[in-house]
Design a protein around this motif. Structure first.
Motif, PDB file in Angstrom:
ATOM      1  N   HIS A 150       0.825  -1.217   0.000  1.00  0.00           N
ATOM      2  CA  HIS A 150       0.000   0.000   0.000  1.00  0.00           C
ATOM      3  C   HIS A 150       0.857   1.264   0.000  1.00  0.00           C
ATOM      4  CE1 HIS A 150      -2.922  -3.056   1.372  1.00  0.00           C
ATOM      5  NE2 HIS A 150      -3.804  -2.295   0.747  1.00  0.00           N
ATOM      6  N   GLY A 151       2.092   1.133  -0.462  1.00  0.00           N
ATOM      7  CA  GLY A 151       2.954   2.307  -0.576  1.00  0.00           C
ATOM      8  C   GLY A 151       3.222   2.996   0.747  1.00  0.00           C
ATOM      9  N   TRP A 152       3.246   2.236   1.841  1.00  0.00           N
ATOM     10  CA  TRP A 152       3.467   2.757   3.193  1.00  0.00           C
ATOM     11  C   TRP A 152       2.391   3.758   3.596  1.00  0.00           C
ATOM     12  CZ3 TRP A 152       6.668   0.406   6.487  1.00  0.00           C
ATOM     13  CH2 TRP A 152       7.623  -0.460   5.933  1.00  0.00           C
ATOM     14  N   ASN A 153       1.256   3.715   2.908  1.00  0.00           N
ATOM     15  CA  ASN A 153       0.117   4.542   3.288  1.00  0.00           C
ATOM     16  C   ASN A 153      -0.758   3.730   4.238  1.00  0.00           C
ATOM     17  OD1 ASN A 153      -1.540   6.842   3.221  1.00  0.00           O
ATOM     18  ND2 ASN A 153      -2.795   5.971   1.585  1.00  0.00           N
ATOM     19  N   VAL A 154      -0.180   3.408   5.401  1.00  0.00           N
ATOM     20  CA  VAL A 154      -0.772   2.457   6.350  1.00  0.00           C
ATOM     21  C   VAL A 154      -0.653   3.023   7.758  1.00  0.00           C
ATOM     22  CG1 VAL A 154      -0.470   0.148   7.369  1.00  0.00           C
ATOM     23  CG2 VAL A 154      -0.314   0.445   4.891  1.00  0.00           C
ATOM     24  N   VAL A 155      -1.633   2.702   8.592  1.00  0.00           N
ATOM     25  CA  VAL A 155      -1.606   3.115   9.992  1.00  0.00           C
ATOM     26  C   VAL A 155      -1.719   1.884  10.892  1.00  0.00           C
ATOM     27  CG1 VAL A 155      -2.555   5.407   9.580  1.00  0.00           C
ATOM     28  CG2 VAL A 155      -4.103   3.479  10.019  1.00  0.00           C
ATOM     29  N   TYR A 156      -1.269   2.057  12.121  1.00  0.00           N
ATOM     30  CA  TYR A 156      -1.399   1.019  13.154  1.00  0.00           C
ATOM     31  C   TYR A 156      -2.418   1.482  14.181  1.00  0.00           C
ATOM     32  CZ  TYR A 156      -0.504  -1.244  17.623  1.00  0.00           C
ATOM     33  OH  TYR A 156      -0.668  -1.880  18.828  1.00  0.00           O
ATOM     34  N   LYS A 157      -3.280   0.551  14.630  1.00  0.00           N
ATOM     35  CA  LYS A 157      -4.276   0.846  15.654  1.00  0.00           C
ATOM     36  C   LYS A 157      -4.270  -0.250  16.706  1.00  0.00           C
ATOM     37  CE  LYS A 157      -7.488   2.836  12.236  1.00  0.00           C
ATOM     38  NZ  LYS A 157      -8.860   2.751  11.696  1.00  0.00           N
ATOM     39  N   THR A 158      -4.575   0.121  17.942  1.00  0.00           N
ATOM     40  CA  THR A 158      -4.809  -0.894  18.966  1.00  0.00           C
ATOM     41  C   THR A 158      -6.256  -1.388  18.839  1.00  0.00           C
ATOM     42  OG1 THR A 158      -5.435   0.811  20.566  1.00  0.00           O
ATOM     43  CG2 THR A 158      -3.126   0.090  20.559  1.00  0.00           C
ATOM     44  N   PHE A 159      -6.514  -2.548  19.408  1.00  0.00           N
ATOM     45  CA  PHE A 159      -7.864  -3.108  19.339  1.00  0.00           C
ATOM     46  C   PHE A 159      -8.804  -2.457  20.342  1.00  0.00           C
ATOM     47  CE2 PHE A 159      -5.193  -6.394  17.495  1.00  0.00           C
ATOM     48  CZ  PHE A 159      -5.918  -6.741  16.371  1.00  0.00           C
ATOM     49  N   THR A 160      -8.241  -1.795  21.329  1.00  0.00           N
ATOM     50  CA  THR A 160      -9.043  -1.110  22.332  1.00  0.00           C
ATOM     51  C   THR A 160      -8.234   0.084  22.816  1.00  0.00           C
ATOM     52  OG1 THR A 160     -10.276  -1.399  24.413  1.00  0.00           O
ATOM     53  CG2 THR A 160      -8.130  -2.447  24.276  1.00  0.00           C
ATOM     54  N   PRO A 161      -8.868   1.157  23.296  1.00  0.00           N
ATOM     55  CA  PRO A 161      -8.089   2.300  23.785  1.00  0.00           C
ATOM     56  C   PRO A 161      -7.117   1.884  24.886  1.00  0.00           C
ATOM     57  CG  PRO A 161     -10.392   2.883  23.558  1.00  0.00           C
ATOM     58  CD  PRO A 161     -10.317   1.407  23.349  1.00  0.00           C
ATOM     59  N   VAL A 162      -5.907   2.377  24.802  1.00  0.00           N
ATOM     60  CA  VAL A 162      -4.859   2.017  25.753  1.00  0.00           C
ATOM     61  C   VAL A 162      -4.246   3.290  26.322  1.00  0.00           C
ATOM     62  CG1 VAL A 162      -2.607   0.911  26.055  1.00  0.00           C
ATOM     63  CG2 VAL A 162      -4.325  -0.145  24.558  1.00  0.00           C
ATOM     64  N   THR A 163      -4.074   3.318  27.648  1.00  0.00           N
ATOM     65  CA  THR A 163      -3.384   4.417  28.310  1.00  0.00           C
ATOM     66  C   THR A 163      -2.173   3.862  29.042  1.00  0.00           C
ATOM     67  OG1 THR A 163      -5.461   5.636  28.608  1.00  0.00           O
ATOM     68  CG2 THR A 163      -3.590   6.298  29.975  1.00  0.00           C
ATOM     69  N   VAL A 164      -1.021   4.425  28.753  1.00  0.00           N
ATOM     70  CA  VAL A 164       0.231   3.996  29.370  1.00  0.00           C
ATOM     71  C   VAL A 164       0.726   5.109  30.283  1.00  0.00           C
ATOM     72  CG1 VAL A 164       2.604   3.256  28.947  1.00  0.00           C
ATOM     73  CG2 VAL A 164       0.792   2.587  27.358  1.00  0.00           C
ATOM     74  N   THR A 165       1.143   4.754  31.487  1.00  0.00           N
ATOM     75  CA  THR A 165       1.653   5.736  32.438  1.00  0.00           C
ATOM     76  C   THR A 165       3.160   5.881  32.289  1.00  0.00           C
ATOM     77  OG1 THR A 165      -0.124   5.221  34.005  1.00  0.00           O
ATOM     78  CG2 THR A 165       1.812   6.366  34.874  1.00  0.00           C
ATOM     79  N   ARG A 166       3.584   7.113  31.992  1.00  0.00           N
ATOM     80  CA  ARG A 166       5.010   7.435  31.908  1.00  0.00           C
ATOM     81  C   ARG A 166       5.243   8.771  32.598  1.00  0.00           C
ATOM     82  NH1 ARG A 166       4.379   6.263  26.382  1.00  0.00           N
ATOM     83  NH2 ARG A 166       4.657   8.492  25.907  1.00  0.00           N
ATOM     84  N   ASP A 167       6.296   8.816  33.412  1.00  0.00           N
ATOM     85  CA  ASP A 167       6.648  10.060  34.116  1.00  0.00           C
ATOM     86  C   ASP A 167       5.475  10.597  34.933  1.00  0.00           C
ATOM     87  OD1 ASP A 167       9.164   9.964  32.823  1.00  0.00           O
ATOM     88  OD2 ASP A 167       8.329  10.993  31.068  1.00  0.00           O
ATOM     89  N   GLY A 168       4.701   9.675  35.499  1.00  0.00           N
ATOM     90  CA  GLY A 168       3.600  10.067  36.362  1.00  0.00           C
ATOM     91  C   GLY A 168       2.369  10.574  35.642  1.00  0.00           C
ATOM     92  N   ALA A 169       2.365  10.492  34.297  1.00  0.00           N
ATOM     93  CA  ALA A 169       1.212  10.990  33.537  1.00  0.00           C
ATOM     94  C   ALA A 169       0.700   9.901  32.606  1.00  0.00           C
ATOM     95  CB  ALA A 169       1.600  12.231  32.734  1.00  0.00           C
ATOM     96  N   GLY A 170      -0.608   9.963  32.298  1.00  0.00           N
ATOM     97  CA  GLY A 170      -1.207   8.996  31.387  1.00  0.00           C
ATOM     98  C   GLY A 170      -1.045   9.424  29.940  1.00  0.00           C
TER      99      GLY A 170
END
Length: 313
Positions: free
Chosen positions: A156-176
């Motif tokens: 697809h000519g690198w016209n591609v996106v990645y998605k998670t199957f469900t919303p994900v929140t990761v905590t880094r440096d004390g913030a979501g």
């Protein structure tokens, strides 16, 4: 009465509750997380169903008085931290199967039913059902093989996106930090971490704007979302919104999709391309819409209240 199952600060549920109260319809709001810490229950099997009472705060709810349930975003059961970790796992499971199972068995109208919501939350099932229903769905790959992901991106000519199957929140440096739709690059696919779980890659739609389509019974409310960021979830306060018409073929496809999952409510997200073709991206069987009503005055809360109140007569 109508029972609303949601978390305390859910603005979407609040709009519906306010509308029901204006109509004089008895309504009780409860979060599933309140059982067993703040809610007590006593129910007996009598004849063909359950009778008994819920006690929440200073209010008593007769189970036989419930005629409809608005199932929004309830939390998970919270049990005493005086229990050991193993005991808490057992107690939470028993609360879910006992308390939840009792509510689900009541002969009442559900908007929507939790079992139908659970079935429809699987994104692979959504995408397949949407395509069978005649909706346009971008080419999609699910894989944990980096080589397959790279081949799909190259195709697809690198016209591609990645998605998670469900919303994900990761905590880094004390913030979501929330995960968003991410453009795929060769460097991203050099990471062998692709092997560690299932990933969804999808051809990117060259869009002019997005649409959230809210379906309530047989009524549909479509709101255009124009975002300066491209991904409207990144910039709610900078987006602009406008009510729009639903193309006939999209309306027919959505009706077929909802029938597949047995849903009487859902919010679907579409990307609209330069040819005004609507591309199905996602089905949220319990999606939010409060901010859309506030921005456009689309009468979604009235439609939800209409459907619930109809079953109290």
């Amino acid at each position: 009465m109508i029972l609303v199952l949601s978390q305390p600060f859910d603005a979407t549920a609040a709009l519906v509750i306010d509308e029901l109260k204006r109509r004089g319809v008895p309504v009780v709001r409860m979060d599933v997380a309140w059982f067993p810490a703040q809610v007590t229950l006593a129910a007996t099997l009598d004849g063909g169903g359950w009778g008994g009472r819920l006690h929440l705060g200073g209010r008593t709810v007769d189970l036989t008085a419930i005629r409809a349930v608005y199932y929004r975003k309830p939390g998970n059961h919270w049990v005493s931290d005086r229990l050991s970790p193993q005991e808490r796992v057992i107690a939470e499971r028993e609360a879910r199967l006992g308390f939840g199972g009792l509510l689900f068995s009541l002969p009442v109208f559900w908007l929507p039913h939790p079992a139908r919501v659970a079935d429809a939350e699987y994104k692979p099932a959504q995408l397949a059902a949407a395509r069978r229903a005649g909706l346009a769905v971008p080419d999609t790959l699910i894989t944990n093989k980096p080589a397959e992901a790279r081949a799909f991106a190259e195709q697809h000519g690198w016209n591609v996106v990645y998605k998670t199957f469900t919303p994900v929140t990761v905590t880094r440096d004390g913030a979501g930090h929330h995960t968003y739709t991410t453009p795929v690059t060769p460097q991203l696919l050099d990471d062998e971490a692709v092997r560690f779980t299932a990933h969804l890659f999808q051809q990117r739609v060259d869009k002019t704007h997005d649409v959230r389509l809210v379906c309530v019974g047989d009524r549909m409310f479509a709101i255009e979302i124009h975002s300066p960021e491209g991904d409207w979830r990144r910039s709610y306060d900078r987006n602009t919104y406008r009510v729009c018409e639903v193309p006939d073929e999209v309306a027919a496809g959505m009706r077929a999709l909802l029938e597949t999952f047995g849903l009487n409510f859902a919010a679907a997200d579409f990307a609209v391309d330069h040819d005004q073709r609507w591309w199905f991206l996602d089905l949220n069987p319990n999606g939010q819409w409060a901010w859309l009503e506030q921005a456009t005055r689309a009468p979604i809360s009235r439609a939800v209240a209409d459907l619930l109140a109809r079953h109290t007569r």
